[in-house]
Each structure stands twice: as structure tokens, then as C-alpha cells.
Scaffold this motif. Structure first.
Motif, PDB file in Angstrom:
ATOM      1  N   SER A 105       0.805  -1.228   0.000  1.00 56.02           N
ATOM      2  CA  SER A 105       0.000   0.000   0.000  1.00 56.02           C
ATOM      3  C   SER A 105       0.834   1.272   0.000  1.00 56.02           C
ATOM      4  O   SER A 105       0.345   2.336  -0.378  1.00 56.02           O
ATOM      5  N   GLY A 106       2.079   1.204   0.391  1.00 49.43           N
ATOM      6  CA  GLY A 106       2.925   2.394   0.383  1.00 49.43           C
ATOM      7  C   GLY A 106       3.520   2.720  -0.966  1.00 49.43           C
ATOM      8  O   GLY A 106       4.214   3.737  -1.103  1.00 49.43           O
ATOM      9  N   ASN A 107       3.258   1.888  -1.975  1.00 45.00           N
ATOM     10  CA  ASN A 107       3.822   2.107  -3.308  1.00 45.00           C
ATOM     11  C   ASN A 107       2.720   2.494  -4.292  1.00 45.00           C
ATOM     12  O   ASN A 107       1.645   1.907  -4.296  1.00 45.00           O
ATOM     13  N   ASP A 108       2.998   3.478  -5.121  1.00 41.21           N
ATOM     14  CA  ASP A 108       2.029   3.969  -6.105  1.00 41.21           C
ATOM     15  C   ASP A 108       2.348   3.441  -7.498  1.00 41.21           C
ATOM     16  O   ASP A 108       3.519   3.257  -7.841  1.00 41.21           O
ATOM     17  N   PRO A 109       1.328   3.210  -8.317  1.00 39.30           N
ATOM     18  CA  PRO A 109       1.586   2.838  -9.711  1.00 39.30           C
ATOM     19  C   PRO A 109       2.311   3.966 -10.428  1.00 39.30           C
ATOM     20  O   PRO A 109       2.082   5.146 -10.146  1.00 39.30           O
ATOM     21  N   THR A 110       3.186   3.608 -11.340  1.00 37.01           N
ATOM     22  CA  THR A 110       3.906   4.592 -12.153  1.00 37.01           C
ATOM     23  C   THR A 110       3.743   4.227 -13.629  1.00 37.01           C
ATOM     24  O   THR A 110       3.489   3.063 -13.961  1.00 37.01           O
ATOM     25  N   PRO A 111       3.847   5.209 -14.540  1.00 32.87           N
ATOM     26  CA  PRO A 111       3.675   4.920 -15.969  1.00 32.87           C
ATOM     27  C   PRO A 111       4.596   3.792 -16.443  1.00 32.87           C
ATOM     28  O   PRO A 111       5.813   3.878 -16.280  1.00 32.87           O
ATOM     29  N   ASN A 112       3.978   2.742 -16.962  1.00 34.94           N
ATOM     30  CA  ASN A 112       4.700   1.563 -17.458  1.00 34.94           C
ATOM     31  C   ASN A 112       5.591   0.916 -16.401  1.00 34.94           C
ATOM     32  O   ASN A 112       6.542   0.206 -16.726  1.00 34.94           O
ATOM     33  N   GLY A 113       5.273   1.182 -15.133  1.00 34.70           N
ATOM     34  CA  GLY A 113       6.033   0.585 -14.038  1.00 34.70           C
ATOM     35  C   GLY A 113       5.499  -0.781 -13.648  1.00 34.70           C
ATOM     36  O   GLY A 113       4.630  -1.343 -14.316  1.00 34.70           O
ATOM     37  N   ARG A 114       6.003  -1.306 -12.549  1.00 30.74           N
ATOM     38  CA  ARG A 114       5.598  -2.634 -12.111  1.00 30.74           C
ATOM     39  C   ARG A 114       4.167  -2.632 -11.600  1.00 30.74           C
ATOM     40  O   ARG A 114       3.619  -1.587 -11.221  1.00 30.74           O
ATOM     41  N   ALA A 115       3.578  -3.814 -11.590  1.00 29.24           N
ATOM     42  CA  ALA A 115       2.254  -3.972 -10.987  1.00 29.24           C
ATOM     43  C   ALA A 115       2.334  -3.682  -9.500  1.00 29.24           C
ATOM     44  O   ALA A 115       3.341  -3.961  -8.846  1.00 29.24           O
ATOM     45  N   VAL A 116       1.271  -3.095  -8.954  1.00 28.16           N
ATOM     46  CA  VAL A 116       1.180  -2.765  -7.532  1.00 28.16           C
ATOM     47  C   VAL A 116       0.011  -3.534  -6.940  1.00 28.16           C
ATOM     48  O   VAL A 116      -1.095  -3.512  -7.492  1.00 28.16           O
ATOM     49  N   TYR A 117       0.245  -4.235  -5.823  1.00 28.48           N
ATOM     50  CA  TYR A 117      -0.810  -5.079  -5.238  1.00 28.48           C
ATOM     51  C   TYR A 117      -1.773  -4.215  -4.408  1.00 28.48           C
ATOM     52  O   TYR A 117      -1.780  -4.227  -3.191  1.00 28.48           O
ATOM     53  N   ARG A 118      -2.618  -3.464  -5.150  1.00 29.31           N
ATOM     54  CA  ARG A 118      -3.593  -2.573  -4.506  1.00 29.31           C
ATOM     55  C   ARG A 118      -4.917  -2.623  -5.269  1.00 29.31           C
ATOM     56  O   ARG A 118      -5.640  -1.636  -5.340  1.00 29.31           O
ATOM     57  N   GLY A 119      -5.246  -3.790  -5.837  1.00 30.17           N
ATOM     58  CA  GLY A 119      -6.430  -3.894  -6.679  1.00 30.17           C
ATOM     59  C   GLY A 119      -7.716  -3.541  -5.975  1.00 30.17           C
ATOM     60  O   GLY A 119      -8.503  -2.725  -6.470  1.00 30.17           O
ATOM     61  N   ARG A 120      -7.946  -4.124  -4.812  1.00 30.87           N
ATOM     62  CA  ARG A 120      -9.204  -3.833  -4.113  1.00 30.87           C
ATOM     63  C   ARG A 120      -9.276  -2.373  -3.693  1.00 30.87           C
ATOM     64  O   ARG A 120     -10.332  -1.743  -3.764  1.00 30.87           O
ATOM     65  N   GLU A 121      -8.159  -1.814  -3.277  1.00 27.81           N
ATOM     66  CA  GLU A 121      -8.134  -0.425  -2.829  1.00 27.81           C
ATOM     67  C   GLU A 121      -8.402   0.542  -3.977  1.00 27.81           C
ATOM     68  O   GLU A 121      -9.191   1.495  -3.838  1.00 27.81           O
ATOM     69  N   LEU A 122      -7.761   0.341  -5.132  1.00 26.16           N
ATOM     70  CA  LEU A 122      -7.820   1.313  -6.219  1.00 26.16           C
ATOM     71  C   LEU A 122      -8.912   1.038  -7.239  1.00 26.16           C
ATOM     72  O   LEU A 122      -9.379   1.968  -7.902  1.00 26.16           O
ATOM     73  N   LEU A 123      -9.326  -0.230  -7.353  1.00 29.25           N
ATOM     74  CA  LEU A 123     -10.354  -0.574  -8.343  1.00 29.25           C
ATOM     75  C   LEU A 123     -11.702  -0.878  -7.723  1.00 29.25           C
ATOM     76  O   LEU A 123     -12.703  -0.959  -8.420  1.00 29.25           O
ATOM     77  N   GLY A 124     -11.736  -1.056  -6.402  1.00 26.09           N
ATOM     78  CA  GLY A 124     -12.986  -1.323  -5.706  1.00 26.09           C
ATOM     79  C   GLY A 124     -13.227  -2.806  -5.462  1.00 26.09           C
ATOM     80  O   GLY A 124     -12.728  -3.665  -6.189  1.00 26.09           O
ATOM     81  N   ALA A 125     -14.032  -3.080  -4.419  1.00 20.15           N
ATOM     82  CA  ALA A 125     -14.309  -4.462  -4.036  1.00 20.15           C
ATOM     83  C   ALA A 125     -15.065  -5.216  -5.119  1.00 20.15           C
ATOM     84  O   ALA A 125     -14.924  -6.435  -5.260  1.00 20.15           O
ATOM     85  N   GLY A 126     -15.881  -4.513  -5.891  1.00 21.14           N
ATOM     86  CA  GLY A 126     -16.641  -5.175  -6.940  1.00 21.14           C
ATOM     87  C   GLY A 126     -15.773  -5.720  -8.050  1.00 21.14           C
ATOM     88  O   GLY A 126     -16.104  -6.732  -8.686  1.00 21.14           O
ATOM     89  N   ASN A 127     -14.638  -5.078  -8.294  1.00 18.14           N
ATOM     90  CA  ASN A 127     -13.735  -5.503  -9.367  1.00 18.14           C
ATOM     91  C   ASN A 127     -12.604  -6.400  -8.890  1.00 18.14           C
ATOM     92  O   ASN A 127     -12.085  -7.208  -9.664  1.00 18.14           O
ATOM     93  N   ALA A 128     -12.206  -6.246  -7.634  1.00 19.46           N
ATOM     94  CA  ALA A 128     -10.993  -6.939  -7.174  1.00 19.46           C
ATOM     95  C   ALA A 128     -11.118  -7.430  -5.740  1.00 19.46           C
ATOM     96  O   ALA A 128     -10.108  -7.550  -5.044  1.00 19.46           O
ATOM     97  N   GLY A 129     -12.324  -7.747  -5.311  1.00 23.62           N
ATOM     98  CA  GLY A 129     -12.524  -8.028  -3.895  1.00 23.62           C
ATOM     99  C   GLY A 129     -12.468  -9.473  -3.480  1.00 23.62           C
ATOM    100  O   GLY A 129     -12.506  -9.764  -2.283  1.00 23.62           O
TER     101      GLY A 129
END
Length: 408
Positions: free
Chosen positions: A199-223
Motif C-alpha cells: 500500500s505504500g507504493n504507487d503505480p507509475t507509468p509503465n512501471g511494475r504492478a502494484v498489489y492494490r487492486g481492491r483499494e484502487l479498483l474497488g471491491a466489486g472488481n478486485a474483492g
């Protein structure tokens, strides 16, 4: 360091015989019966692991030798009849000089639930449950019991979703477990956590995947997380009453299992394209493994062997501490030296892990050599292990650990 190594080795190998007697009356913890035949009961198990670790690879102002409480745990489970069960497991981990608090109120000093679930028997060989549970997928090691490791501790990368989609290797969800003939299975459907170790890391342009799917995309998409593990028992069948897989039986059973498992977290990670748009990527982890544990002769000798191949897809170029997109091969083997079951017994072992890390286009390795001194089986033992780890082109790092383990 040579003096410390020699002292620890002497401690492990020359325990007075007065401490070597076995406990043949142990029946799995303290049991309180609520009826005469013992079918209604409460069982209580407690254990602790205490570490002394030495490492040369520390900052100039740090100590080479450190003491800690690796685990302090209490587990209870009860049945009022065979139709349902409730299990409670609480404790703390890795309490050391850096995270102790003055009045015991700090975060690391606090007990927390590792497991809390209820289970209902819905057929002869099938049960369903709900809660904070340990009926995990992927591999045997992702379902390991911490009571009876063969090695000093679990292979860390086998707890492949710890702190990313779960709370300390436990998911909140529902599960189904049972067996069909000699095939045992466990599958579960779970909530993913919102605040992860990433959670302390932010996505960057063309950077690595960040394990924050539920937080940033919502529980309906990644819960939600789906996982399962299936193993076929060719020789003695292991119990699946509880989820915790035994590390070594010390020659008391003859077991040969082959297993396979998976974990899927849809949109579990988030990536950013070159223009700043976010999109989800699925996390998919798959493993196949084999476990063999058997006596070798009537003299008390036994062998324990385990191997696993694990495919880790955490999304594009993901790497975070022990986690990384790539493949892993891990194995260990131990030999229980001949001896009477009610005397002190020694079990030397070797372990080795190698894994690829896509993000750095390189690999990591870990080699371990150690020995267990069983004074009362797994109930009272000492473990001495030296482990050497290397990631990519970095320097290797060696750690020597002496563990005292006891459980009642």
C-alpha cells in the motif's frame, strides 16, 4: 563467529540424558470433556518458539546476535457434537528488541486472531466452514503447521499471498473440505484485504504492478480470492480434521502424497500505462508438489522429503521483498538418525530454493543446512540452522539460528 558456532553446536548435540525422556501420554493438548465418552470436549494447545540469531551482514551500529520470540500461540477447538466445530487461534509473532514497547501496548506486543472459524459437517466426508481460516490453496507448505516443521521455519515464499490478499496467511471467507477415496481437497472463496503490504507504493507509468487492486479498483472488481489444494494419498492417509499439514512424522507414519493447488485474485494488482490510466491484472499462482515421510528400518531411522514447483504471476514485473513474478523450485530432505522413540533423537536436514524474478531478469537462491534435536518429539526440541541467501547480483547473506521449541 566461530566460537558462537561451536557453542551452539555443542548445545544442540550434548544435551544431558535427564532431559531426553519421551512423553507417551500426550494426546494432543489439554482436553476438557463435557460428557463421559469424550465426544463433547474443548481442546487447548499452546506453543512457543524462541530464537537466537547471528549474522555478519548487519549495519555497523547493529548487533550481530539478536534474541526474539518467533511465535507465541494458543489454539482451542471444541465440538458439542460431530456436526459442528469452532476453532480459535491467537498469538503474536517475531517479538524482539526493536518492536517491544515500554508498557506492552505497542502494535507488535498485541495478540491477534490467526484463525477463527466455525465448521459444519454436511456429509460423511465433506464439511463446510466460514470465518478467518487457514484452508489454503497452492501447496502443502501454504498449509503448514507451525508445530512440527522439519526445517527451522517454513519456506517463506510458499506463503505466497501473506499480507497481499490475506491477513498473515489467513483469508476471511468460506471453504469446503473433504475427501473422495484417497483424494483430499480444500477449496475456498474469500474476501481480499484492502490495505496490503504494497500500500505504500504507487503505480507509475509503465512501471511494475502494484498489489492494490481492491483499494484502487474497488471491491466489486478486485474483492475476491479463490483458491484450492488437492492431494492424493498413496500410502497412509493423513488427517484433514484440521488444515495444518505436518512437516515430519518422525517415522510414525508412512506417507506419500502428490498434490496440486492454485490461487486466483481477479484484478488483484494494478498497472499504469504510459498516459496514466489504471487497469487491473489478475494474480495467478499455481503449484505441484510431492511429500514422502516413512521409517527406513526397525531401528527408528526415517526419511522426510518434499519438493514443489510453484508458478508465481503477480502481474507485470512485480517484486516486493520475498514476492516476485516468476517461478520457484524448492525442496528439503531430512534423515532421522536411528534411536529409541523415548530418547533424544537427532535429524539433520538440507533445504534448497531457487526462483526466477522477472523484474530483474535474474534469480534468487537460498540454501539451508541444519539439525533438529528432539527431546520429546516435537513437543520439546532444539533446531540449529545455517541459511545462506542471494538475490540476483547482490552479495550473499548468511544467518545462523538456534531455536528452542516447546508445545503442550
Amino acid at each position: 563467529m566461530k566460537r558462537i558456532l561451536l557453542g551452539m553446536a555443542l548445545t544442540l548435540l550434548f544435551i544431558p540424558k535427564s532431559f531426553s525422556q519421551g512423553n507417551t501420554e500426550y494426546t494432543g493438548g489439554y482436553k476438557i470433556n463435557f460428557n463421559e465418552d469424550g465426544s463433547k470436549y474443548l481442546r487447548i494447545i499452546a506453543w512457543g518458539q524462541f530464537w537466537a540469531q547471528y549474522s555478519d551482514d548487519v549495519p555497523d551500529d547493529a548487533s550481530n546476535l539478536n534474541l526474539s520470540v518467533r511465535r507465541a500461540r494458543v489454539l482451542t477447538f471444541t465440538q458439542l457434537n460431530k456436526k459442528f466445530l469452532i476453532l480459535t487461534h491467537f498469538g503474536l509473532n517475531s517479538l524482539n528488541g526493536s518492536n517491544l514497547s515500554p508498557t506492552g501496548k505497542g502494535e507488535s506486543s498485541q495478540l491477534f486472531f490467526h484463525d477463527f472459524w466455525g465448521e459444519w459437517q454436511i456429509g460423511k466426508n465433506i464439511a463446510a466452514g466460514s470465518g478467518l481460516h487457514y484452508w489454503n490453496g497452492i501447496s502443502r507448505l501454504n498449509n503448514s503447521s507451525t508445530l512440527n516443521f522439519m526445517t527451522l521455519d517454513n519456506n517463506r515464499e510458499s506463503w505466497a499471498a501473506l499480507g497481499l490478499s490475506d491477513q498473515f496467511a489467513r483469508h476471511l471467507g468460506v471453504y469446503l473440505k473433504g475427501k473422495v477415496g484417497r483424494l483430499q481437497y480444500r477449496v475456498s472463496y474469500n474476501e481480499a484485504i484492502t490495505t496490503t503490504l504494497d500500500s505504500g507504493n504507487d503505480p507509475t507509468p509503465n512501471g511494475r504492478a502494484v498489489y492494490r487492486g481492491r483499494e484502487l479498483l474497488g471491491a466489486g472488481n478486485a474483492g475476491k480470492v479463490v483458491q484450492g489444494y488437492f492431494d492424493y494419498h498413496f500410502l497412509d492417509e493423513e488427517s484433514n480434521f484440521l488444515p495444518y499439514k505436518v512437516g515430519t512424522y518422525l517415522g510414525s507414519k508412512k506417507v506419500f502424497n502428490i498434490g496440486a493447488g492454485f490461487l486466483n485474485h481477479r484484478n488483484g494488482v494494478v498497472v499504469m500505462d504510459g498516459t496514466g490510466n489504471l487497469e487491473g491484472e489478475d494474480v495467478n499462482i499455481f503449484a505441484v508438489d510431492a511429500f514422502y515421510d516413512a521409517p527406513l528400518a526397525d531401528d527408528g531411522s526415517a526419511i522426510t522429503a518434499y519438493g514443489v514447483f510453484q508458478s508465481n504471476d503477480y502481474g507485470r514485473n512485480f517484486v516486493l521483498g520475498p514476492y516476485g513474478t516468476g517461478n520457484m523450485i524448492y525442496g528439503h530432505v531430512g534423515y532421522l538418525i536411528p534411536g529409541a522413540a523415548d530418547k533424544s533423537r537427532v535429524q539433520p536436514y538440507l533445504s534448497y530454493q531457487t526462483r526466477t524474478i522477472d523484474a530483474i531478469d535474474d534469480n534468487a537462491t537460498r540454501f539451508g543446512i541444519g539439525a533438529n534435536l528432539f527431546m520429546t518429539g516435537h513437543h520439546s526440541k532444539l533446531t540449529l540452522e545455517y541459511a545462506n541467501s542471494k538475490v540476483g547480483n547482490g552479495d550473499s547473506s548468511g544467518v545462523l539460528t538456534l531455536q528452542a521449541h516447546i508445545y503442550l
